[in-house]
Design a protein around this motif. Structure first.
Motif, PDB file in Angstrom:
ATOM      1  N   ARG A   1      46.194  43.702 -11.764  1.00 14.56           N
ATOM      2  CA  ARG A   1      45.216  44.457 -10.905  1.00 14.56           C
ATOM      3  C   ARG A   1      45.489  45.753 -10.544  1.00 14.56           C
ATOM      4  O   ARG A   1      44.553  46.439 -10.281  1.00 14.56           O
ATOM      5  CB  ARG A   1      45.093  43.527  -9.617  1.00 14.56           C
ATOM      6  CG  ARG A   1      44.981  41.980  -9.876  1.00 14.56           C
ATOM      7  CD  ARG A   1      44.467  41.313  -8.487  1.00 14.56           C
ATOM      8  NE  ARG A   1      45.598  41.164  -7.779  1.00 14.56           N
ATOM      9  CZ  ARG A   1      46.352  40.281  -7.664  1.00 14.56           C
ATOM     10  NH1 ARG A   1      46.067  39.198  -8.463  1.00 14.56           N
ATOM     11  NH2 ARG A   1      47.408  40.294  -6.876  1.00 14.56           N
ATOM     12  N   ALA A   2      46.933  46.273 -10.579  1.00 12.17           N
ATOM     13  CA  ALA A   2      47.161  47.479 -10.222  1.00 12.17           C
ATOM     14  C   ALA A   2      46.906  48.700 -11.501  1.00 12.17           C
ATOM     15  O   ALA A   2      46.737  49.548 -11.140  1.00 12.17           O
ATOM     16  CB  ALA A   2      48.773  47.710  -9.541  1.00 12.17           C
ATOM     17  N   LEU A   3      47.326  48.230 -12.546  1.00 14.04           N
ATOM     18  CA  LEU A   3      47.595  48.996 -13.643  1.00 14.04           C
ATOM     19  C   LEU A   3      46.203  48.977 -14.639  1.00 14.04           C
ATOM     20  O   LEU A   3      45.979  50.140 -15.264  1.00 14.04           O
ATOM     21  CB  LEU A   3      48.531  48.638 -14.520  1.00 14.04           C
ATOM     22  CG  LEU A   3      50.189  49.003 -13.592  1.00 14.04           C
ATOM     23  CD1 LEU A   3      51.200  48.641 -14.854  1.00 14.04           C
ATOM     24  CD2 LEU A   3      50.149  50.447 -13.392  1.00 14.04           C
ATOM     25  N   VAL A   4      45.567  47.963 -14.866  1.00 14.60           N
ATOM     26  CA  VAL A   4      44.521  47.979 -15.745  1.00 14.60           C
ATOM     27  C   VAL A   4      43.405  48.842 -15.445  1.00 14.60           C
ATOM     28  O   VAL A   4      43.131  49.637 -16.216  1.00 14.60           O
ATOM     29  CB  VAL A   4      44.027  46.528 -15.768  1.00 14.60           C
ATOM     30  CG1 VAL A   4      42.600  46.487 -16.562  1.00 14.60           C
ATOM     31  CG2 VAL A   4      44.882  45.705 -16.619  1.00 14.60           C
ATOM     32  N   PRO A   5      43.179  49.088 -14.246  1.00 20.08           N
ATOM     33  CA  PRO A   5      41.857  50.336 -13.693  1.00 20.08           C
ATOM     34  C   PRO A   5      42.574  51.494 -14.073  1.00 20.08           C
ATOM     35  O   PRO A   5      41.737  52.648 -14.649  1.00 20.08           O
ATOM     36  CB  PRO A   5      42.184  49.986 -12.304  1.00 20.08           C
ATOM     37  CG  PRO A   5      42.176  48.417 -11.924  1.00 20.08           C
ATOM     38  CD  PRO A   5      43.427  48.256 -12.794  1.00 20.08           C
ATOM     39  N   LEU A   6      44.048  51.609 -14.033  1.00 18.83           N
ATOM     40  CA  LEU A   6      44.709  52.976 -14.171  1.00 18.83           C
ATOM     41  C   LEU A   6      44.409  53.374 -15.903  1.00 18.83           C
ATOM     42  O   LEU A   6      44.246  54.353 -16.344  1.00 18.83           O
ATOM     43  CB  LEU A   6      45.927  53.117 -14.186  1.00 18.83           C
ATOM     44  CG  LEU A   6      46.161  53.373 -12.379  1.00 18.83           C
ATOM     45  CD1 LEU A   6      47.500  53.124 -12.176  1.00 18.83           C
ATOM     46  CD2 LEU A   6      45.320  54.231 -11.909  1.00 18.83           C
ATOM     47  N   PHE A   7      44.501  52.141 -16.740  1.00 14.86           N
ATOM     48  CA  PHE A   7      44.315  52.154 -18.165  1.00 14.86           C
ATOM     49  C   PHE A   7      42.917  52.766 -18.584  1.00 14.86           C
ATOM     50  O   PHE A   7      42.623  53.612 -19.197  1.00 14.86           O
ATOM     51  CB  PHE A   7      44.680  50.963 -18.752  1.00 14.86           C
ATOM     52  CG  PHE A   7      46.203  50.622 -18.682  1.00 14.86           C
ATOM     53  CD1 PHE A   7      47.015  51.196 -18.306  1.00 14.86           C
ATOM     54  CD2 PHE A   7      46.251  49.098 -19.009  1.00 14.86           C
ATOM     55  CE1 PHE A   7      48.447  50.905 -18.330  1.00 14.86           C
ATOM     56  CE2 PHE A   7      47.596  48.697 -18.991  1.00 14.86           C
ATOM     57  CZ  PHE A   7      48.739  49.567 -18.380  1.00 14.86           C
ATOM     58  N   VAL A   8      41.889  52.136 -17.756  1.00 12.21           N
ATOM     59  CA  VAL A   8      40.733  52.594 -18.076  1.00 12.21           C
ATOM     60  C   VAL A   8      40.500  53.876 -17.534  1.00 12.21           C
ATOM     61  O   VAL A   8      39.655  54.783 -18.454  1.00 12.21           O
ATOM     62  CB  VAL A   8      39.482  51.675 -17.363  1.00 12.21           C
ATOM     63  CG1 VAL A   8      38.204  51.961 -17.389  1.00 12.21           C
ATOM     64  CG2 VAL A   8      39.813  50.233 -17.740  1.00 12.21           C
ATOM     65  N   VAL A   9      40.910  54.381 -16.602  1.00  4.85           N
ATOM     66  CA  VAL A   9      40.855  55.672 -15.974  1.00  4.85           C
ATOM     67  C   VAL A   9      41.332  56.884 -16.978  1.00  4.85           C
ATOM     68  O   VAL A   9      40.598  57.900 -17.162  1.00  4.85           O
ATOM     69  CB  VAL A   9      41.531  56.007 -14.533  1.00  4.85           C
ATOM     70  CG1 VAL A   9      41.347  57.431 -14.302  1.00  4.85           C
ATOM     71  CG2 VAL A   9      40.611  55.033 -13.539  1.00  4.85           C
ATOM     72  N   SER A  10      42.408  56.275 -17.859  1.00  4.96           N
ATOM     73  CA  SER A  10      43.041  57.235 -18.633  1.00  4.96           C
ATOM     74  C   SER A  10      42.140  57.616 -19.882  1.00  4.96           C
ATOM     75  O   SER A  10      42.121  58.555 -20.554  1.00  4.96           O
ATOM     76  CB  SER A  10      44.422  56.747 -19.523  1.00  4.96           C
ATOM     77  OG  SER A  10      43.995  55.551 -20.197  1.00  4.96           O
ATOM     78  N   GLN A  11      41.070  56.925 -20.054  1.00  2.00           N
ATOM     79  CA  GLN A  11      40.195  56.994 -21.033  1.00  2.00           C
ATOM     80  C   GLN A  11      38.929  57.688 -20.560  1.00  2.00           C
ATOM     81  O   GLN A  11      37.900  58.331 -21.598  1.00  2.00           O
ATOM     82  CB  GLN A  11      39.654  55.577 -21.839  1.00  2.00           C
ATOM     83  CG  GLN A  11      40.691  54.585 -22.451  1.00  2.00           C
ATOM     84  CD  GLN A  11      41.504  55.496 -23.390  1.00  2.00           C
ATOM     85  OE1 GLN A  11      40.904  55.893 -24.566  1.00  2.00           O
ATOM     86  NE2 GLN A  11      42.800  55.943 -23.192  1.00  2.00           N
ATOM     87  N   THR A  12      38.987  57.974 -19.510  1.00  2.61           N
ATOM     88  CA  THR A  12      37.698  58.937 -18.932  1.00  2.61           C
ATOM     89  C   THR A  12      38.198  60.329 -18.928  1.00  2.61           C
ATOM     90  O   THR A  12      37.438  61.161 -18.699  1.00  2.61           O
ATOM     91  CB  THR A  12      37.335  58.444 -17.445  1.00  2.61           C
ATOM     92  OG1 THR A  12      38.293  58.694 -16.561  1.00  2.61           O
ATOM     93  CG2 THR A  12      36.988  57.037 -17.593  1.00  2.61           C
ATOM     94  N   LEU A  13      39.437  60.745 -19.146  1.00  2.21           N
ATOM     95  CA  LEU A  13      39.887  61.939 -19.054  1.00  2.21           C
ATOM     96  C   LEU A  13      39.555  62.611 -20.515  1.00  2.21           C
ATOM     97  O   LEU A  13      39.518  62.265 -21.513  1.00  2.21           O
ATOM     98  CB  LEU A  13      41.440  62.092 -18.979  1.00  2.21           C
ATOM     99  CG  LEU A  13      42.276  61.688 -17.666  1.00  2.21           C
ATOM    100  CD1 LEU A  13      43.634  61.514 -18.127  1.00  2.21           C
ATOM    101  CD2 LEU A  13      41.626  62.045 -16.412  1.00  2.21           C
ATOM    102  N   PRO A  14      38.527  63.950 -20.351  1.00  5.35           N
ATOM    103  CA  PRO A  14      38.357  64.576 -21.512  1.00  5.35           C
ATOM    104  C   PRO A  14      39.346  65.310 -22.218  1.00  5.35           C
ATOM    105  O   PRO A  14      39.885  65.947 -21.674  1.00  5.35           O
ATOM    106  CB  PRO A  14      37.221  65.662 -20.806  1.00  5.35           C
ATOM    107  CG  PRO A  14      37.942  65.788 -19.543  1.00  5.35           C
ATOM    108  CD  PRO A  14      38.276  64.512 -19.135  1.00  5.35           C
TER     109      PRO A  14
END
Length: 261
Positions: A97-110
């Protein structure tokens, strides 16, 4: 022996439509250049790209080797991180629950904005290229592993628990094998992204590699050599993509056989 020959023939037939379409497109390209008389600085013919690429093959091969090295090192780092974090997350629902959202955020970085910053922060060496490749390829591999672990046969896990198996034994004998098919699917996606990430990182700033070679030739209005480097980049991607099937056949042949059916 007969089965092997039949499989090879089937693979050849599978690629035949792609080769035919590519041949038609190249033919249209060549015809348009000849008929229109367009300048080679704007659009060179495929024949010119081929001949000039061959004439400069030594330089292109040297830069391609540099790109391949960066790609393999960066993707190896990405794989190590993806496996380590995916295993840790699989053992801890809280970390999922803590890290998967961060994994997704990493893909939004241009990447187009992050890559130049990597060069500014870490210079023109190997490290910024590795970081760019890891950033580009980490997400598909990690998510592929997590989804593979989650798709494990619940009944098989319950059977092992009833036999007194530890959490690690359940992971080793049930969850890990079930994750391999999805892992190799993610691996094929990631390895193609890795080549693109390496070229882009080199394009932003490097001393060698296909990316900096393309940038230099573009500035010299050598569109033919730019396209020759693009063709080599595509060839590297296809080669690495094909190698994933070889690795899968060795590591998880049952998954590849099921996919071929």
């Amino acid at each position: 022996m007969t089965t092997s020959k039949t499989a090879d023939t089937g693979h050849a037939r599978r690629f035949l439509p792609s080769l035919l379409v590519a041949g038609v497109l190249v033919g249209i390209w060549q015809t348009y250049v000849v008929v229109s008389g367009i300048r080679p600085q704007v659009l060179p013919s495929p024949a010119r790209v081929l001949t000039q690429g061959w004439a400069h093959r030594v330089d292109i091969a040297g830069h391609a080797w540099s790109t391949l090295q960066v790609t393999l090192v960066g993707f190896a780092v990405s794989l190590a991180l993806a496996w380590a974090l995916a295993i840790v997350v699989d053992f801890s629902p809280w970390l999922r629950r803590a890290l998967v959202p961060l994994f997704v955020v990493s893909q939004t970085l241009p990447i187009i904005a992050i890559a130049p910053l990597m060069i500014i922060w870490f210079g023109f060496g190997l490290l910024p290229k590795i970081l760019v490749i890891a950033l580009v390829t980490f997400f598909p591999v990690a998510i592929g592993l997590l989804e593979g672990f989650a798709a494990a046969d619940r009944e098989a896990g319950a059977l092992l628990r009833s036999m007194g198996a530890s959490r690690w034994q359940q992971f080793r004998y049930v969850r890990l094998p079930s994750a391999l098919p999805r892992f190799f699917t993610a691996l094929r996606i990631g390895i193609t992204y890795a080549v693109v990430g390496a070229v882009f990182a080199e394009y932003v700033g490097a001393t060698s590699g296909l990316g900096i070679y393309m940038s230099t030739q573009k500035n010299s209005f050598r569109t033919d050599l730019v396209l020759a480097a693009v063709a080599v980049t595509a060839a590297l991607s296809l080669l690495l993509y094909a190698l994933t099937f070889v690795v899968e056949r060795v590591v998880a042949p049952w998954a590849l056989t099921r996919g071929e059916r």
